[in-house]
Design a protein around this motif. Structure first.
Motif, PDB file in Angstrom:
ATOM      1  N   THR A  87       0.948  -1.237   0.050  1.00 17.70           N
ATOM      2  CA  THR A  87      -0.033  -0.126   0.099  1.00 17.70           C
ATOM      3  C   THR A  87       0.861   1.129  -0.086  1.00 17.70           C
ATOM      4  OG1 THR A  87      -0.185  -0.263   2.454  1.00 17.70           O
ATOM      5  CG2 THR A  87      -1.939  -0.944   1.210  1.00 17.70           C
ATOM      6  N   GLY A  88       1.051   1.953  -1.163  1.00 21.24           N
ATOM      7  CA  GLY A  88       1.705   3.241  -1.157  1.00 21.24           C
ATOM      8  C   GLY A  88       3.214   2.844  -1.476  1.00 21.24           C
ATOM      9  N   VAL A  89       3.470   3.933  -2.422  1.00 17.98           N
ATOM     10  CA  VAL A  89       4.992   3.873  -2.905  1.00 17.98           C
ATOM     11  C   VAL A  89       6.105   3.801  -1.929  1.00 17.98           C
ATOM     12  CG1 VAL A  89       6.514   5.292  -4.422  1.00 17.98           C
ATOM     13  CG2 VAL A  89       4.213   5.074  -5.254  1.00 17.98           C
ATOM     14  N   GLU A  90       5.612   4.483  -0.751  1.00 13.22           N
ATOM     15  CA  GLU A  90       6.920   4.431   0.350  1.00 13.22           C
ATOM     16  C   GLU A  90       7.180   3.211   0.945  1.00 13.22           C
ATOM     17  OE1 GLU A  90       2.810   4.572   2.228  1.00 13.22           O
ATOM     18  OE2 GLU A  90       3.588   5.928   0.646  1.00 13.22           O
ATOM     19  N   LYS A  91       5.991   2.119   0.523  1.00  9.48           N
ATOM     20  CA  LYS A  91       6.443   0.773   0.995  1.00  9.48           C
ATOM     21  C   LYS A  91       7.405   0.125  -0.142  1.00  9.48           C
ATOM     22  CE  LYS A  91       3.607   0.364   4.727  1.00  9.48           C
ATOM     23  NZ  LYS A  91       2.474  -0.315   4.695  1.00  9.48           N
ATOM     24  N   ILE A  92       7.167   0.598  -1.312  1.00 10.77           N
ATOM     25  CA  ILE A  92       8.221   0.094  -2.308  1.00 10.77           C
ATOM     26  C   ILE A  92       9.548   0.675  -1.872  1.00 10.77           C
ATOM     27  CG2 ILE A  92       8.791  -0.088  -4.663  1.00 10.77           C
ATOM     28  CD1 ILE A  92       5.874   0.112  -5.434  1.00 10.77           C
ATOM     29  N   GLU A  93       9.705   2.013  -1.883  1.00  9.67           N
ATOM     30  CA  GLU A  93      10.936   2.398  -1.359  1.00  9.67           C
ATOM     31  C   GLU A  93      11.846   1.895   0.067  1.00  9.67           C
ATOM     32  OE1 GLU A  93      12.727   6.977  -0.254  1.00  9.67           O
ATOM     33  OE2 GLU A  93      10.496   6.487  -0.283  1.00  9.67           O
ATOM     34  N   ASN A  97      15.375  -0.285   0.333  1.00  7.56           N
ATOM     35  CA  ASN A  97      16.033   0.220   1.345  1.00  7.56           C
ATOM     36  C   ASN A  97      16.479  -0.877   2.054  1.00  7.56           C
ATOM     37  OD1 ASN A  97      16.042   2.964   0.259  1.00  7.56           O
ATOM     38  ND2 ASN A  97      14.865   3.576   1.920  1.00  7.56           N
ATOM     39  N   THR A  98      15.583  -1.702   2.476  1.00 10.32           N
ATOM     40  CA  THR A  98      15.796  -2.805   3.408  1.00 10.32           C
ATOM     41  C   THR A  98      16.632  -3.969   2.536  1.00 10.32           C
ATOM     42  OG1 THR A  98      13.809  -2.327   4.773  1.00 10.32           O
ATOM     43  CG2 THR A  98      14.514  -4.379   5.010  1.00 10.32           C
ATOM     44  N   HIS A 104      20.367  -6.909  -5.347  1.00 13.58           N
ATOM     45  CA  HIS A 104      21.362  -6.786  -6.179  1.00 13.58           C
ATOM     46  C   HIS A 104      22.146  -8.133  -6.427  1.00 13.58           C
ATOM     47  CE1 HIS A 104      21.969  -2.500  -7.246  1.00 13.58           C
ATOM     48  NE2 HIS A 104      21.767  -2.033  -6.001  1.00 13.58           N
ATOM     49  N   GLN A 105      22.194  -9.058  -5.464  1.00 14.58           N
ATOM     50  CA  GLN A 105      22.994 -10.201  -5.457  1.00 14.58           C
ATOM     51  C   GLN A 105      22.308 -11.262  -6.432  1.00 14.58           C
ATOM     52  OE1 GLN A 105      23.246 -12.482  -1.868  1.00 14.58           O
ATOM     53  NE2 GLN A 105      24.897 -13.707  -2.738  1.00 14.58           N
ATOM     54  N   LEU A 234      11.190 -11.281   0.127  1.00 16.28           N
ATOM     55  CA  LEU A 234      11.108  -9.678   0.344  1.00 16.28           C
ATOM     56  C   LEU A 234       9.803  -9.644   1.399  1.00 16.28           C
ATOM     57  CD1 LEU A 234      11.278  -8.044  -3.138  1.00 16.28           C
ATOM     58  CD2 LEU A 234      13.105  -8.411  -1.622  1.00 16.28           C
ATOM     59  N   GLY A 235      10.410  -9.702   2.654  1.00 21.10           N
ATOM     60  CA  GLY A 235       9.301  -9.139   3.659  1.00 21.10           C
ATOM     61  C   GLY A 235       8.748  -8.047   3.541  1.00 21.10           C
ATOM     62  N   LYS A 236       7.458  -7.924   3.910  1.00 20.72           N
ATOM     63  CA  LYS A 236       6.729  -6.419   3.624  1.00 20.72           C
ATOM     64  C   LYS A 236       7.064  -5.609   4.849  1.00 20.72           C
ATOM     65  CE  LYS A 236       2.756  -8.274   0.947  1.00 20.72           C
ATOM     66  NZ  LYS A 236       1.538  -8.558   0.657  1.00 20.72           N
ATOM     67  N   PRO A 237       7.505  -4.415   4.821  1.00 24.74           N
ATOM     68  CA  PRO A 237       7.735  -3.540   5.754  1.00 24.74           C
ATOM     69  C   PRO A 237       6.599  -3.147   6.344  1.00 24.74           C
ATOM     70  CG  PRO A 237       7.904  -2.357   3.739  1.00 24.74           C
ATOM     71  CD  PRO A 237       7.936  -3.761   3.359  1.00 24.74           C
TER      72      PRO A 237
END
Length: 237
Positions: A87-93, A97-98, A104-105, A234-237
């Motif tokens: 929910t929301g772009v801030e969660k993608i960010e 970040n996390t 990358h690996q 990817l755990g959801k923040p």
């Protein structure tokens, strides 16, 4: 108060110089969020976009797959399982970040790879004498048990086949193979191969497989993004 946007995630990419203009599920355009060389493809969705509707001919997962396939043809990416939402772009960010190091690996290991899927089914089964107790053709209960017995025989034949099929595929694809998986189905063996995205199967490869696996039926689909080889969580923040 405005409800937060529900965003469906499609894939993770190494940020390319130019991102294609595509349509996502429903009526929303595919959008991108980029940070530090990583990009997430996403689109706004409602719950109705993610379920099969009687008036449509296919499940939204197939449209979702085509979108990821289109991106995969041109860009290094890791697919995300259908239905993953935030929910929301801030969660993608926050996700980027996390999890940036392991994203990358994963992209370095799999982003430039494709998955090929083969189904190998024996067309002839070993002769097995039917037990006397299952030969009664008039009794419905016996007919049911006979059918189950024959199905089990098919499964046992496929089990015997698994190691043979695996050895053949490893031999034929050894020069281009990065990884592989074999899985036993009810009457066949599924073979998944991880190869370079640029690799193309050829008639000569198919001929080798057919020659080394007589009395088998082969079918092939691909090339796909490395769905079965991408284990990134990817755990959801």
């Amino acid at each position: 108060m405005r409800q937060p946007e529900m965003l469906l995630l499609y894939c993770l990419l190494k940020t390319p110089a130019e991102l294609p203009v595509l349509k996502g599920l429903g009526e929303s355009a595919l959008q991108y969020f980029s940070r530090d060389g990583l990009t997430v493809a996403y689109s706004e969705v409602s719950n109705i976009d993610l379920v099969s509707i009687e008036s449509t001919t296919e499940h939204p997962a197939f449209q979702y797959e085509r979108i990821v396939m289109t991106l995969h043809q041109q860009h290094h990416l890791i697919p995300i399982r259908f239905g993953e939402k935030v929910t929301g772009v801030e969660k993608i960010e926050s996700l980027l970040n996390t999890h940036a190091p392991k994203i990358h690996q994963a992209l370095n290991q799999l982003g430039d790879k494709s998955e090929l899927i083969f189904k190998v089914r024996p067309t002839t089964l070993p002769e097995k004498k039917l037990p006397e107790s299952l030969k009664d053709s008039k009794n419905k209960g016996i007919a049911y048990l006979r059918k189950k017995y024959q199905k089990h025989q098919q499964t046992f034949a496929a089990e015997d086949d698994l190691s043979v099929v695996e050895k053949v595929f490893l031999s034929v694809f050894q020069s281009v193979l990065f990884d592989h998986q074999v899985a036993l189905k009810s009457d066949s063996v599924a073979v998944r191969l991880l190869v370079a995205r640029s690799y193309q199967t050829s008639e000569s490869i198919t001929k080798q497989l057919v020659e080394q696996l007589p009395n088998h039926e082969l079918s092939f689909t691909g090339a796909f993004p490395p769905y079965h080889f991408a284990t990134l969580q990817l755990g959801k923040p």
